[in-house]
Every structure is written in structure tokens, then in C-alpha cells.
Design an enzyme around this catalytic site. Structure first.
Site, mmCIF file in Angstrom:
data_model
loop_
_atom_site.group_PDB
_atom_site.id
_atom_site.type_symbol
_atom_site.label_atom_id
_atom_site.label_comp_id
_atom_site.label_asym_id
_atom_site.label_seq_id
_atom_site.Cartn_x
_atom_site.Cartn_y
_atom_site.Cartn_z
ATOM 1 N N TYR A 126 24.431 64.573 14.837
ATOM 2 C CA TYR A 126 23.520 65.058 15.877
ATOM 3 C C TYR A 126 22.150 65.429 15.313
ATOM 4 C CZ TYR A 126 27.079 65.190 19.591
ATOM 5 O OH TYR A 126 28.002 64.858 20.551
ATOM 6 N N GLU A 155 26.123 55.477 13.384
ATOM 7 C CA GLU A 155 27.275 56.317 13.720
ATOM 8 C C GLU A 155 28.587 55.694 13.242
ATOM 9 O OE1 GLU A 155 26.664 56.973 17.939
ATOM 10 O OE2 GLU A 155 24.998 58.338 17.562
ATOM 11 N N ASN A 212 31.088 67.195 28.087
ATOM 12 C CA ASN A 212 30.963 66.009 28.944
ATOM 13 C C ASN A 212 31.867 64.864 28.479
ATOM 14 O OD1 ASN A 212 29.518 65.306 26.705
ATOM 15 N ND2 ASN A 212 27.647 64.736 27.785
ATOM 16 N N LYS A 238 35.421 63.608 23.106
ATOM 17 C CA LYS A 238 35.056 64.921 22.558
ATOM 18 C C LYS A 238 36.238 65.894 22.661
ATOM 19 C CE LYS A 238 30.111 64.462 23.544
ATOM 20 N NZ LYS A 238 28.919 65.157 24.077
ATOM 21 N N HIS A 285 31.206 60.728 23.917
ATOM 22 C CA HIS A 285 29.910 60.371 23.324
ATOM 23 C C HIS A 285 29.910 58.862 23.101
ATOM 24 C CE1 HIS A 285 26.487 60.202 20.577
ATOM 25 N NE2 HIS A 285 27.216 59.334 19.904
HETATM 26 P P1 CMP Z 1 26.013 63.270 23.531
HETATM 27 O O1 CMP Z 1 25.948 61.918 24.161
HETATM 28 O O2 CMP Z 1 27.168 63.571 22.676
HETATM 29 O O3 CMP Z 1 24.670 63.483 22.689
HETATM 30 C C1 CMP Z 1 23.987 64.701 22.614
HETATM 31 C C2 CMP Z 1 24.681 65.764 23.368
HETATM 32 O O4 CMP Z 1 23.944 66.949 23.574
HETATM 33 C C3 CMP Z 1 24.981 65.297 24.772
HETATM 34 O O5 CMP Z 1 25.992 64.334 24.739
HETATM 35 C C4 CMP Z 1 25.323 66.578 25.482
HETATM 36 O O6 CMP Z 1 26.717 66.855 25.456
HETATM 37 C C5 CMP Z 1 24.597 67.616 24.634
HETATM 38 N N1 CMP Z 1 23.580 68.336 25.414
HETATM 39 C C6 CMP Z 1 22.508 67.819 26.011
HETATM 40 N N2 CMP Z 1 21.815 68.813 26.638
HETATM 41 C C7 CMP Z 1 22.491 69.969 26.408
HETATM 42 C C8 CMP Z 1 22.303 71.328 26.778
HETATM 43 N N3 CMP Z 1 21.253 71.689 27.519
HETATM 44 N N4 CMP Z 1 23.214 72.240 26.356
HETATM 45 C C9 CMP Z 1 24.281 71.867 25.600
HETATM 46 N N5 CMP Z 1 24.504 70.584 25.209
HETATM 47 C C10 CMP Z 1 23.632 69.666 25.620
#
Ligand code: CMP
Length: 143
Positions: free
Chosen positions: A49, A126, A112, A9, A115
Site C-alpha cells: 500500500y 503486486e 470492502n 481481504k 483488492h
Molecule cells: P484497495 O483496493 O485495497 O486499495 C486501497 C484501499 O484503501 C482501498 O481498497 C480501500 O479499502 C482503502 N481506503 C480507501 N479510502 C479509505 C478511507 N477513507 N478509509 C479507510 N480505508 C480506505
């Protein structure tokens, strides 16, 4: 052979973590089938998403993933989808075990670092969203 879609990311790219993350999957023995640094257009972010469209953080999620370049990858190998999820660690970095990518580098649930597809269906979807078939390379590699 099973394939998964992984993406460093924008926070991971900014923090120079592409090399470390690629190295982890290489050392594990998985095979890289495709990779590119790219800026995600808004429509692609919203489609990628799509399952989170109703969530309160959807706007934030799309804004963040389009805020800077990502490093999109396709990796191949036995059980690569589930194994990559384990190597990534829990979505919330505070819950991710040390030794996992998010456990070692993640700070917040939004930023985080990585993905990864969570099922065969999402991997197929995807990969199709992010890569043309011609961008994926077929070759022999010993594990
Ligand atoms: P990802 O695996 O990319 O898939 C969905 C994403 O939503 C997840 O990683 C998180 O980075 C994001 N996400 C989940 N919960 C929250 C939240 N409460 N606030 C912001 N982002 C979120």
C-alpha cells in the site's frame, strides 16, 4: 496472457466469502495461476500500500490488512485486470453496483472484501510482492 493480483481481504475470509469469490472468476472463464491463504507481515502491507503512505487512513489500512488471514490469488485471461475491477465494483461499497462483489458483500470503504490490481504495472508489482515464480502454475485450460 494478462495476469492480475486479487486478494480476499480479512473481512472476506472471516465471512466465508473465499469460495463465492473464486467461483465468480472461475465461472467468468478466467484461469487461476496461483493462490494461498496467508498472514501479511507488516512490512509487506506497507510496501503493497506504499502509494497510500501519505493518506490519513494509511495506518488503519495496514492494521486492517494485517488483522487476519487474506486469500491471495493470481488470475490470468484476456483483459483480466479491467474485467476483474468491474466484477469487484467501486471501492466504496455504497457506490458499487448490485451484482458486483463489493455491491453484494461490502459494507465500508475499509472493509470492502477484495483488492485487485488497477493497472498492468501494479499487477506486475503486486504479483512479485506476494508470489515466488515457482508458486505460479502454467497449464492449458479452455475458457
Ligand atoms: P484497495 O483496493 O485495497 O486499495 C486501497 C484501499 O484503501 C482501498 O481498497 C480501500 O479499502 C482503502 N481506503 C480507501 N479510502 C479509505 C478511507 N477513507 N478509509 C479507510 N480505508 C480506505
Amino acid at each position: 496472457m494478462e495476469k492480475t493480483f486479487l486478494m480476499v481481504k480479512p473481512d472476506g475470509v472471516q465471512r466465508n466469502l473465499i469460495g463465492d469469490i473464486v467461483a465468480r472468476f472461475e465461472r467468468k472463464g478466467f484461469k487461476l495461476a496461483g493462490a494461498k491463504l496467508m498472514a501479511i507481515p507488516n512490512e509487506l502491507a506497507e510496501e503493497h500500500y506504499g502509494e497510500h503512505k501519505e493518506k490519513p487512513f494509511f495506518g488503519e489500512l495496514v492494521d486492517f490488512i494485517t488483522s487476519g488471514p487474506v486469500f491471495a490469488m493470481v488470475w490470468e485471461g484476456d483483459d483480466v485486470i479491467a474485467t476483474a475491477r468491474k466484477m469487484m465494483g467501486a471501492t466504496k461499497p455504497a457506490e458499487a453496483s448490485p451484482g458486483t462483489i463489493r455491491g453484494d458483500f461490502g459494507v465500508t470503504v475499509g472493509k470492502n472484501v477484495i483488492h485487485g490490481s488497477d493497472s498492468k504495472e501494479s499487477a506486475e508489482r503486486e504479483i512479485g510482492l506476494f508470489f515466488e515464480t515457482s508458486e505460479l502454475v502454467n497449464y492449458e485450460k479452455d475458457q
